[in-house]
Design an enzyme around this catalytic site. Structure first.
Site, PDB file in Angstrom:
ATOM      1  N   ASN A 109      35.427  41.189  35.139  1.00 49.41           N
ATOM      2  CA  ASN A 109      35.474  42.640  35.268  1.00 49.41           C
ATOM      3  C   ASN A 109      34.873  43.107  36.586  1.00 49.41           C
ATOM      4  O   ASN A 109      33.979  42.476  37.138  1.00 49.41           O
ATOM      5  CB  ASN A 109      34.753  43.303  34.092  1.00 49.41           C
ATOM      6  CG  ASN A 109      35.446  42.992  32.782  1.00 49.41           C
ATOM      7  OD1 ASN A 109      36.595  42.565  32.794  1.00 49.41           O
ATOM      8  ND2 ASN A 109      34.762  43.174  31.681  1.00 49.41           N
ATOM      9  N   ASP A 111      33.807  46.380  36.822  1.00 50.15           N
ATOM     10  CA  ASP A 111      33.270  47.700  36.481  1.00 50.15           C
ATOM     11  C   ASP A 111      31.739  47.794  36.510  1.00 50.15           C
ATOM     12  O   ASP A 111      31.168  48.857  36.310  1.00 50.15           O
ATOM     13  CB  ASP A 111      33.783  48.131  35.090  1.00 50.15           C
ATOM     14  CG  ASP A 111      33.496  47.094  34.003  1.00 50.15           C
ATOM     15  OD1 ASP A 111      32.484  46.376  34.104  1.00 50.15           O
ATOM     16  OD2 ASP A 111      34.285  47.014  33.046  1.00 50.15           O
ATOM     17  N   HIS A 126      35.862  38.435  40.198  1.00 47.11           N
ATOM     18  CA  HIS A 126      36.942  39.259  40.764  1.00 47.11           C
ATOM     19  C   HIS A 126      36.411  40.433  41.573  1.00 47.11           C
ATOM     20  O   HIS A 126      37.126  41.403  41.818  1.00 47.11           O
ATOM     21  CB  HIS A 126      37.877  39.753  39.647  1.00 47.11           C
ATOM     22  CG  HIS A 126      38.696  38.651  39.036  1.00 47.11           C
ATOM     23  ND1 HIS A 126      39.347  38.767  37.837  1.00 47.11           N
ATOM     24  CD2 HIS A 126      38.977  37.403  39.487  1.00 47.11           C
ATOM     25  CE1 HIS A 126      39.979  37.632  37.567  1.00 47.11           C
ATOM     26  NE2 HIS A 126      39.768  36.796  38.542  1.00 47.11           N
ATOM     27  N   CYS A 137      37.346  45.213  60.769  1.00 51.52           N
ATOM     28  CA  CYS A 137      36.068  44.741  61.324  1.00 51.52           C
ATOM     29  C   CYS A 137      35.069  44.310  60.249  1.00 51.52           C
ATOM     30  O   CYS A 137      33.946  43.939  60.577  1.00 51.52           O
ATOM     31  CB  CYS A 137      35.457  45.830  62.206  1.00 51.52           C
ATOM     32  SG  CYS A 137      34.901  47.287  61.283  1.00 51.52           S
ATOM     33  N   CYS A 159      38.779  52.964  58.350  1.00 52.80           N
ATOM     34  CA  CYS A 159      37.433  52.633  58.813  1.00 52.80           C
ATOM     35  C   CYS A 159      36.980  53.612  59.906  1.00 52.80           C
ATOM     36  O   CYS A 159      37.744  53.925  60.823  1.00 52.80           O
ATOM     37  CB  CYS A 159      37.450  51.215  59.360  1.00 52.80           C
ATOM     38  SG  CYS A 159      35.848  50.680  59.977  1.00 52.80           S
ATOM     39  N   CYS A 162      36.856  51.216  63.292  1.00 52.62           N
ATOM     40  CA  CYS A 162      38.032  50.641  63.962  1.00 52.62           C
ATOM     41  C   CYS A 162      39.356  51.213  63.438  1.00 52.62           C
ATOM     42  O   CYS A 162      40.413  50.865  63.956  1.00 52.62           O
ATOM     43  CB  CYS A 162      38.032  49.114  63.812  1.00 52.62           C
ATOM     44  SG  CYS A 162      38.442  48.559  62.154  1.00 52.62           S
ATOM     45  N   SER A 200      38.521  38.248  26.540  1.00 54.66           N
ATOM     46  CA  SER A 200      39.458  37.785  27.583  1.00 54.66           C
ATOM     47  C   SER A 200      40.669  37.146  26.948  1.00 54.66           C
ATOM     48  O   SER A 200      40.544  36.355  26.009  1.00 54.66           O
ATOM     49  CB  SER A 200      38.786  36.775  28.512  1.00 54.66           C
ATOM     50  OG  SER A 200      39.751  36.286  29.439  1.00 54.66           O
ATOM     51  N   GLU A 227      42.543  39.108  19.708  1.00 56.30           N
ATOM     52  CA  GLU A 227      43.822  38.406  19.520  1.00 56.30           C
ATOM     53  C   GLU A 227      43.613  36.934  19.855  1.00 56.30           C
ATOM     54  O   GLU A 227      42.567  36.558  20.389  1.00 56.30           O
ATOM     55  CB  GLU A 227      44.924  39.019  20.391  1.00 56.30           C
ATOM     56  CG  GLU A 227      44.644  38.904  21.861  1.00 56.30           C
ATOM     57  CD  GLU A 227      45.832  39.280  22.758  1.00 56.30           C
ATOM     58  OE1 GLU A 227      46.816  39.866  22.297  1.00 56.30           O
ATOM     59  OE2 GLU A 227      45.740  38.958  23.960  1.00 56.30           O
TER      60      GLU A 227
END
Ligand code: NAD
Length: 266
Positions: A109, A111, A126, A137, A159, A162, A200, A227
């Site tokens: 996650n 979050d 992740h 940059c 940005c 740059c 998961s 599930e």
């Protein structure tokens, strides 16, 4: 434990005993643990991912082709993600860490709800939605800076140094996992005598393979998911119910066993 089947109650007790006897238990979580905080997972019927196919809107290729598409989706998703609060499942995992049972949490996650709930050792394989990086940059930005930019620039944020597009520090489809988190999570999975998997579907590679390292080294899997998953047959315990219901009951059981051990050490 009224809403649970007798077998689920028994499995909660068995899980508590296994955790208490473990030497190095870890947790692997996925989007399912955060659905009770109002953040939809990828597979549920509810809303956002049906409209914005994650593999299209959440892929690095489409981001590079046209970041505005991604930011349009982000505008709709961001309030839910930013305003979400941990639910009893997140707090239960934090409690298991406080009890010194869980040694680390690996989460898919983005979050940050584990940290909000008080868990200290969290590997975010992740990435994290609250940090942003310049694709040019590598300058980094906070969520607050990005929100201000979006308000002012009214388009995909660029940005300030740059001008290159800014991207949340989350792993998009087609990107590799961050090296440190990738190798740490493999190492932890190998070391774990118990991997508790919560919420998961175990379908997103390469994380869906992590439990195999635990199994190969002789560790056990405990799966709490509403599930079935491809590893149910190889798990020591499977509880097909809500993480927000089951995980707090596991903590309750752990504490009650510990209390009995203190009052009757024989
Ligand atoms: P997934 O969406 O593939 O699977 C979630 C699983 O949890 C499903 O099997 C679902 O049936 C189950 N589930 C849903 N609510 C549950 C609950 N309350 N109790 C028990 N089970 C529940 O999620 P995944 O395996 O994490 O993989 C998908 C990818 O989605 C990950 O890469 C993750 O980065 C990303 N994602 C993250 C968030 C988040 O940060 N909260 C939200 C959506 C997607």
């Amino acid at each position: 434990m009224n809403t649970l089947e007798p077998i689920e109650r028994e499995n909660i007790k068995k899980t508590a005993r296994l955790l208490l006897n473990s030497e190095f238990a870890i947790v692997l979580t996925g989007a399912g643990i955060s659905t009770e905080s109002g953040i939809p997972d990828f597979r549920g019927e509810s809303g956002i991912w049906k409209k914005y196919k994650p593999k299209i809107y959440g892929s690095i290729q489409s981001f590079l082709n046209d970041p505005s598409k991604f930011w349009k989706m982000a505008e709709e998703i961001a309030p839910t993600l930013f305003n979400a609060e941990p639910n009893p499942g997140h707090y239960a995992i934090a409690d298991l860490e406080k009890e010194n049972i869980i040694k680390a949490v690996i989460t898919q996650n983005i979050d940050e709800l584990h940290q909000k709930a008080g868990t200290v050792i969290v590997y975010e394989v992740h990435g994290n939605i609250n940090r942003f990086t310049c694709m040019g940059c590598r300058a980094s930005y906070t969520k607050e800076q990005i929100l201000r930019k979006i308000k002012k620039e009214k388009s995909s944020p660029g940005c300030s140094f740059c001008g290159a597009p800014l991207k949340p520090s989350v792993v998009l489809f087609g990107e590799s996992l961050p090296n440190f988190e990738k190798y740490m999570s493999i190492d932890l999975a190998k070391k774990a005598d118990i991997m508790l998997i919560a919420g998961s579907s175990l379908t997103v590679a390469p994380i869906c393979d992590l439990p195999l390292y635990t199994l190969r080294e002789g560790g056990n899997l405990i799966i709490v998911n509403d599930e079935t998953t491809y590893l149910d047959d190889r798990a020591e315990i499977v509880i097909n119910n809500k993480t927000g219901v089951v995980l707090p009951l596991i903590v309750q059981e752990v504490r009650s066993i510990k209390a009995k051990q203190v009052s009757d050490p024989t």
